[in-house]
Motif scaffolding. Structure first.
Motif, PDB file in Angstrom:
ATOM      1  N   VAL A 371      34.307  47.821   6.462  1.00  0.00           N
ATOM      2  CA  VAL A 371      34.534  46.722   5.515  1.00  0.00           C
ATOM      3  C   VAL A 371      33.202  46.094   5.148  1.00  0.00           C
ATOM      4  CG1 VAL A 371      35.700  44.533   5.112  1.00  0.00           C
ATOM      5  CG2 VAL A 371      36.828  46.311   6.460  1.00  0.00           C
ATOM      6  N   ASN A 372      32.759  46.359   3.945  1.00  0.00           N
ATOM      7  CA  ASN A 372      31.458  45.882   3.477  1.00  0.00           C
ATOM      8  C   ASN A 372      31.648  45.102   2.177  1.00  0.00           C
ATOM      9  OD1 ASN A 372      29.714  47.409   5.460  1.00  0.00           O
ATOM     10  ND2 ASN A 372      30.779  49.122   4.485  1.00  0.00           N
ATOM     11  N   ILE A 373      31.682  43.772   2.289  1.00  0.00           N
ATOM     12  CA  ILE A 373      31.876  42.923   1.114  1.00  0.00           C
ATOM     13  C   ILE A 373      30.896  41.761   1.158  1.00  0.00           C
ATOM     14  CG2 ILE A 373      34.325  43.503   0.917  1.00  0.00           C
ATOM     15  CD1 ILE A 373      34.972  40.756   2.152  1.00  0.00           C
ATOM     16  N   PRO A 374      30.544  41.219  -0.003  1.00  0.00           N
ATOM     17  CA  PRO A 374      29.659  40.047  -0.014  1.00  0.00           C
ATOM     18  C   PRO A 374      30.425  38.787   0.361  1.00  0.00           C
ATOM     19  CG  PRO A 374      30.330  40.594  -2.243  1.00  0.00           C
ATOM     20  CD  PRO A 374      30.896  41.675  -1.356  1.00  0.00           C
ATOM     21  N   GLU A 375      29.704  37.707   0.575  1.00  0.00           N
ATOM     22  CA  GLU A 375      30.359  36.421   0.801  1.00  0.00           C
ATOM     23  C   GLU A 375      31.038  35.985  -0.498  1.00  0.00           C
ATOM     24  OE1 GLU A 375      30.766  34.627   3.580  1.00  0.00           O
ATOM     25  OE2 GLU A 375      29.862  36.321   4.645  1.00  0.00           O
ATOM     26  N   LEU A 376      32.286  35.565  -0.399  1.00  0.00           N
ATOM     27  CA  LEU A 376      33.051  35.192  -1.579  1.00  0.00           C
ATOM     28  C   LEU A 376      33.439  33.722  -1.527  1.00  0.00           C
ATOM     29  CD1 LEU A 376      35.476  38.276  -1.763  1.00  0.00           C
ATOM     30  CD2 LEU A 376      33.331  37.945  -3.005  1.00  0.00           C
ATOM     31  N   THR A 377      33.599  33.136  -2.704  1.00  0.00           N
ATOM     32  CA  THR A 377      34.078  31.762  -2.812  1.00  0.00           C
ATOM     33  C   THR A 377      35.293  31.745  -3.735  1.00  0.00           C
ATOM     34  OG1 THR A 377      32.753  31.166  -4.753  1.00  0.00           O
ATOM     35  CG2 THR A 377      31.695  30.954  -2.599  1.00  0.00           C
ATOM     36  N   GLU A 378      35.928  30.593  -3.819  1.00  0.00           N
ATOM     37  CA  GLU A 378      37.113  30.469  -4.669  1.00  0.00           C
ATOM     38  C   GLU A 378      36.794  30.731  -6.140  1.00  0.00           C
ATOM     39  OE1 GLU A 378      39.366  26.874  -3.877  1.00  0.00           O
ATOM     40  OE2 GLU A 378      38.697  26.910  -1.775  1.00  0.00           O
ATOM     41  N   LYS A 379      35.547  30.450  -6.546  1.00  0.00           N
ATOM     42  CA  LYS A 379      35.154  30.698  -7.936  1.00  0.00           C
ATOM     43  C   LYS A 379      35.247  32.183  -8.290  1.00  0.00           C
ATOM     44  CE  LYS A 379      31.971  26.774  -8.389  1.00  0.00           C
ATOM     45  NZ  LYS A 379      30.574  26.353  -8.664  1.00  0.00           N
ATOM     46  N   ASP A 380      35.059  33.033  -7.282  1.00  0.00           N
ATOM     47  CA  ASP A 380      35.038  34.476  -7.536  1.00  0.00           C
ATOM     48  C   ASP A 380      36.408  35.041  -7.883  1.00  0.00           C
ATOM     49  OD1 ASP A 380      32.238  34.907  -7.005  1.00  0.00           O
ATOM     50  OD2 ASP A 380      32.685  34.606  -4.881  1.00  0.00           O
ATOM     51  N   ILE A 381      37.467  34.286  -7.612  1.00  0.00           N
ATOM     52  CA  ILE A 381      38.808  34.820  -7.877  1.00  0.00           C
ATOM     53  C   ILE A 381      39.575  33.981  -8.895  1.00  0.00           C
ATOM     54  CG2 ILE A 381      38.975  36.014  -5.649  1.00  0.00           C
ATOM     55  CD1 ILE A 381      40.797  33.709  -4.703  1.00  0.00           C
ATOM     56  N   LYS A 382      38.857  33.211  -9.714  1.00  0.00           N
ATOM     57  CA  LYS A 382      39.505  32.483 -10.795  1.00  0.00           C
ATOM     58  C   LYS A 382      39.917  33.460 -11.900  1.00  0.00           C
ATOM     59  CE  LYS A 382      38.899  28.233  -9.223  1.00  0.00           C
ATOM     60  NZ  LYS A 382      40.059  27.389  -8.843  1.00  0.00           N
ATOM     61  N   ILE A 383      41.119  33.263 -12.461  1.00  0.00           N
ATOM     62  CA  ILE A 383      41.602  34.102 -13.558  1.00  0.00           C
ATOM     63  C   ILE A 383      41.604  33.272 -14.838  1.00  0.00           C
ATOM     64  CG2 ILE A 383      43.512  35.454 -14.484  1.00  0.00           C
ATOM     65  CD1 ILE A 383      44.460  35.983 -11.670  1.00  0.00           C
ATOM     66  N   VAL A 429      41.990  42.459  -5.788  1.00  0.00           N
ATOM     67  CA  VAL A 429      41.534  43.693  -5.144  1.00  0.00           C
ATOM     68  C   VAL A 429      40.015  43.653  -5.066  1.00  0.00           C
ATOM     69  CG1 VAL A 429      41.421  46.209  -5.271  1.00  0.00           C
ATOM     70  CG2 VAL A 429      43.517  45.032  -5.954  1.00  0.00           C
ATOM     71  N   VAL A 430      39.491  43.706  -3.840  1.00  0.00           N
ATOM     72  CA  VAL A 430      38.047  43.580  -3.597  1.00  0.00           C
ATOM     73  C   VAL A 430      37.517  44.915  -3.084  1.00  0.00           C
ATOM     74  CG1 VAL A 430      36.258  42.336  -2.343  1.00  0.00           C
ATOM     75  CG2 VAL A 430      38.384  41.149  -3.019  1.00  0.00           C
ATOM     76  N   GLU A 431      36.557  45.476  -3.783  1.00  0.00           N
ATOM     77  CA  GLU A 431      35.924  46.731  -3.336  1.00  0.00           C
ATOM     78  C   GLU A 431      35.267  46.481  -1.991  1.00  0.00           C
ATOM     79  OE1 GLU A 431      33.267  49.752  -2.375  1.00  0.00           O
ATOM     80  OE2 GLU A 431      32.518  47.762  -2.947  1.00  0.00           O
ATOM     81  N   ARG A 432      35.549  47.364  -1.004  1.00  0.00           N
ATOM     82  CA  ARG A 432      35.076  47.071   0.360  1.00  0.00           C
ATOM     83  C   ARG A 432      34.255  48.190   0.987  1.00  0.00           C
ATOM     84  NH1 ARG A 432      37.817  49.987   5.106  1.00  0.00           N
ATOM     85  NH2 ARG A 432      39.828  50.675   4.291  1.00  0.00           N
ATOM     86  N   HIS A 433      33.925  49.230   0.245  1.00  0.00           N
ATOM     87  CA  HIS A 433      33.211  50.359   0.838  1.00  0.00           C
ATOM     88  C   HIS A 433      31.690  50.256   0.678  1.00  0.00           C
ATOM     89  CE1 HIS A 433      37.106  52.249   1.295  1.00  0.00           C
ATOM     90  NE2 HIS A 433      37.350  52.027   0.016  1.00  0.00           N
ATOM     91  N   LYS A 434      31.241  49.843  -0.506  1.00  0.00           N
ATOM     92  CA  LYS A 434      29.808  49.883  -0.810  1.00  0.00           C
ATOM     93  C   LYS A 434      29.253  48.531  -1.253  1.00  0.00           C
ATOM     94  CE  LYS A 434      30.491  54.692  -2.087  1.00  0.00           C
ATOM     95  NZ  LYS A 434      30.608  55.690  -3.190  1.00  0.00           N
ATOM     96  N   CYS A 435      30.026  47.486  -1.004  1.00  0.00           N
ATOM     97  CA  CYS A 435      29.581  46.121  -1.286  1.00  0.00           C
ATOM     98  C   CYS A 435      29.145  45.950  -2.744  1.00  0.00           C
ATOM     99  CB  CYS A 435      28.433  45.731  -0.344  1.00  0.00           C
ATOM    100  SG  CYS A 435      28.239  43.936  -0.130  1.00  0.00           S
ATOM    101  N   THR A 436      29.929  46.475  -3.674  1.00  0.00           N
ATOM    102  CA  THR A 436      29.593  46.382  -5.090  1.00  0.00           C
ATOM    103  C   THR A 436      29.847  45.002  -5.663  1.00  0.00           C
ATOM    104  OG1 THR A 436      31.800  47.078  -5.789  1.00  0.00           O
ATOM    105  CG2 THR A 436      30.165  48.815  -5.438  1.00  0.00           C
ATOM    106  N   GLY A 437      30.745  44.241  -5.014  1.00  0.00           N
ATOM    107  CA  GLY A 437      31.130  42.943  -5.548  1.00  0.00           C
ATOM    108  C   GLY A 437      32.234  43.028  -6.584  1.00  0.00           C
ATOM    109  N   ASN A 438      32.770  44.221  -6.833  1.00  0.00           N
ATOM    110  CA  ASN A 438      33.859  44.362  -7.802  1.00  0.00           C
ATOM    111  C   ASN A 438      35.119  43.658  -7.304  1.00  0.00           C
ATOM    112  OD1 ASN A 438      32.227  45.985  -9.337  1.00  0.00           O
ATOM    113  ND2 ASN A 438      33.196  47.907  -8.715  1.00  0.00           N
ATOM    114  N   ILE A 439      35.738  42.879  -8.189  1.00  0.00           N
ATOM    115  CA  ILE A 439      37.002  42.214  -7.863  1.00  0.00           C
ATOM    116  C   ILE A 439      37.939  42.336  -9.059  1.00  0.00           C
ATOM    117  CG2 ILE A 439      38.152  40.083  -7.160  1.00  0.00           C
ATOM    118  CD1 ILE A 439      35.518  39.086  -6.033  1.00  0.00           C
ATOM    119  N   GLY A 440      39.087  42.947  -8.848  1.00  0.00           N
ATOM    120  CA  GLY A 440      40.129  42.979  -9.862  1.00  0.00           C
ATOM    121  C   GLY A 440      41.124  41.867  -9.595  1.00  0.00           C
ATOM    122  N   LEU A 441      41.565  41.181 -10.659  1.00  0.00           N
ATOM    123  CA  LEU A 441      42.445  40.035 -10.501  1.00  0.00           C
ATOM    124  C   LEU A 441      43.686  40.174 -11.370  1.00  0.00           C
ATOM    125  CD1 LEU A 441      39.698  37.266 -10.648  1.00  0.00           C
ATOM    126  CD2 LEU A 441      40.928  38.023  -8.603  1.00  0.00           C
ATOM    127  N   GLY A 442      44.813  39.680 -10.864  1.00  0.00           N
ATOM    128  CA  GLY A 442      46.047  39.762 -11.627  1.00  0.00           C
ATOM    129  C   GLY A 442      47.079  38.768 -11.131  1.00  0.00           C
TER     130      GLY A 442
END
Length: 575
Positions: A371-383, A429-442
């Motif tokens: 599990v390799n992800i950056p530090e996230l905040t609530e701002k990162d998952i706003k839709i 959905v947070v990419e967790r393999h290569k710490c890309t920072g990709n986040i899909g929201l729905g």
């Protein structure tokens, strides 16, 4: 075959010398003629060598019970049980399953060849025969990010492994249809092996394409019409009954005396708690009989049909030259299994596993830290929303499919606000393999959470983190908990972790014994109940399939919302 072994078998069959083991007073389930008959069964060196009247060094008195071939699971992802193979066997063998055909697709999408090597090694030395199909889609699709890539060159050496039967479910239909080398090379490299299909929601034109490619199975039928179309074109139809996908009741009416031999059972994906409480292939058989299928036909589907589908010529029947893998059944209605034998040896009795537990090397260290992800905040998952009308993924209970809705949702200051009252929750959905920072929201409907958030690293097929909840703080906390425990399942309420299950092996499987994992899952569900979850489905397993962009209709990957029918990512507002 060794010459001396062959001579011994002939001598026992000819009654010149006694068998190693003879079963007496049993009622044999004849899956060839669809009938029951009484006779002795002679077994030598783990193989049945005669049916009739025999003497043996050891006598097993069946006491009038039915002697049935043991069960074969035609298609299963062991990782979905959250157990490593050696622990999976301890759960499923007492349910009569002595052979499984597994696709290590899940761990391969996380760890590539290291994951496959682990599964092969851990399956050695146990009292269940685990046979493998090599994953064809790693990555599964180009619409998401996973942890590894496996080419035809990577897979080719495995096709020579004695436990490998062929190429696993081909699920990327557009790539297959275009004749792209990325999949054609894998099918071509599988010389003499079997290739499985995955035709979810596809029409007869697609069936023709799959059959033309030499693919002969499908476990994704959800209607009788789909099943019949595949049978008409020479496919084997696997009737699935897993934890999230329960297709048996809708499909069992397709089975007739004329086509039954082309039908078999599988579980595909089944959690540890469902396996313990409900069973494995035995549950499929039991349910089919309850729905009106002839008991011997149901047993045939669970045994001989599965064996013939994969060319296992010495499995699936009580007859000479077949492996002595059999069950003693008290009756053919409730299908109570009193004893399970593998190679003529007792491996389970009255629901207790008695098999060999020697596993030389578990290889855990190679698959941890996934599990390799950056530090996230609530701002990162706003839709952000420009209007209240938005696309919503609607869960179909006990199915891995979803409905696509356009609905009025709540918004404040241009951002979506989850509503438990309307059952519109946020999903990420947070990419967790290569710490890309990709986040899909729905936005998801039908999960039924009244508060808090849940998250898991089991998210088919790329197994990124998927989280859903009623507020941003708890969603972020649940994601961070998975980073802390390096994979697993988590429930968070009011900013605090209410329950979690560590799955250190690739973020998919536990290194703990099955009974420990079972207790952890039970505790997790108790917490969910306390939160007011009342669904008749597993919320975590259901969530895990919300990320699968090869199953209709609307799904979510780390790159955003994906419309499966359109084959592309879509905007949250567009029709």
């Amino acid at each position: 075959m060794n010459k001396q072994v062959l001579k011994k078998r002939i001598a026992v069959a000819d009654k010149e010398i006694p068998a190693d083991l003879v079963i007496k007073n049993g009622r044999i389930v004849d899956v060839f003629n669809n009938e029951i008959f009484k006779a002795d069964i002679a077994i030598t060196d783990g193989t049945i060598v005669g049916i009739g009247e025999f003497e043996g060094k050891e006598i097993l008195d069946a006491k009038g019970r039915y002697v049935s071939p043991s069960f074969i699971d035609g298609h299963v992802h062991i990782e979905s049980s959250m157990l490593i193979p050696s622990e999976f066997a301890k759960v499923t063998v007492p349910h009569g399953v002595t052979t499984v055909i597994t696709d290590p697709h899940e761990i391969a999408n996380v760890s590539g060849k290291k994951g496959i090597e682990f599964m092969l090694a851990n399956a050695e030395g146990i009292s269940q025969e685990i046979l493998f199909m090599m994953p064809s889609c790693v990555p599964a699709t180009p619409f998401e990010n996973n942890g590894a890539t496996l080419t035809a060159e990577d897979l080719t050496p495995y096709f020579q492994h004695p436990k490998v039967l062929g190429l696993a479910e081909v699920m990327d239909y557009p790539t297959l249809r275009s004749g792209d080398n990325s999949i054609v090379d894998k099918i071509a490299a599988n010389t003499g092996g079997y290739t499985d299909g995955h035709l979810a929601g596809l029409n007869t034109h697609a069936v023709n394409v799959y059959r033309a490619a030499g693919i002969k199975t499908d476990h994704e039928c959800t209607t009788s019409e789909e099943a019949k179309e595949r049978l008409q074109r020479g496919m084997y139809v696997m009737i699935r009954e897993g934890s999230a996908s329960r297709d048996l009741q809708r499909l069992i009416n397709i089975v007739t005396p004329y086509n039954a031999r082309r039908c078999l059972f599988c579980t595909d994906d089944k959690h540890i708690d469902t396996l313990v409480n409900e069973g494995s292939i035995d549950h499929n058989v039991r349910k089919a009989i309850k729905l009106g299928l002839d008991p011997i036909t149901a047993l045939q589907m669970a045994t001989l049909n599965a064996a013939e589908c994969y060319g296992l010529t010495r499995k699936g029947a009580i007859a000479p030259d077949f492996d002595a893998d059999f069950l003693l059944l008290d009756d053919l209605e409730t299908l109570k299994i009193s004893e399970v034998y593998k190679g003529g040896k007792l491996v389970a009795k009255e629901g207790t596993y008695l098999g060999d537990e020697s596993v030389a090397n578990k290889h855990f260290s190679k698959l941890t830290g996934s599990v390799n992800i950056p530090e996230l905040t609530e701002k990162d998952i706003k839709i952000p929303l420009t209007q209240s009308q938005a696309k919503v993924m609607e869960i179909v209970p006990n199915s891995i499919r979803t409905n696509k809705l356009m609905a009025d949702v709540d918004m404040v200051n241009g951002f979506f606000i989850p509503s438990s009252d309307k059952d519109f929750l946020k999903i990420a959905v947070v990419e967790r393999h290569k710490c890309t920072g990709n986040i899909g929201l729905g936005i998801i409907k039908g999960l039924g959470l009244n508060a808090g958030a849940i998250a898991t690293t089991i998210a088919h097929d790329s197994h990124n983190i998927v989280a859903a909840g009623a507020n941003d703080r708890d969603i972020i906390q649940a994601i961070q908990e998975l980073k802390h425990i390096q994979g697993g399942l988590a429930v968070v309420v009011d900013g605090k972790v209410a329950a979690s299950i560590p799955l250190q092996v690739g973020g998919l499987m536990s290194s703990q014994p099955y009974d420990v994992v079972y207790k952890q899952v039970h505790q997790l569900h108790e917490v969910m109940a306390e939160l007011g979850f009342k669904g008749d489905f597993d919320p975590f397993l259901t969530l895990a399939f919300m990320t699968l962009p090869v199953i209709p209709t609307l799904k979510l990957t780390d790159l955003g919302l994906f419309d499966v029918n359109k084959g592309s990512h879509v905007n949250i507002h567009d029709e």
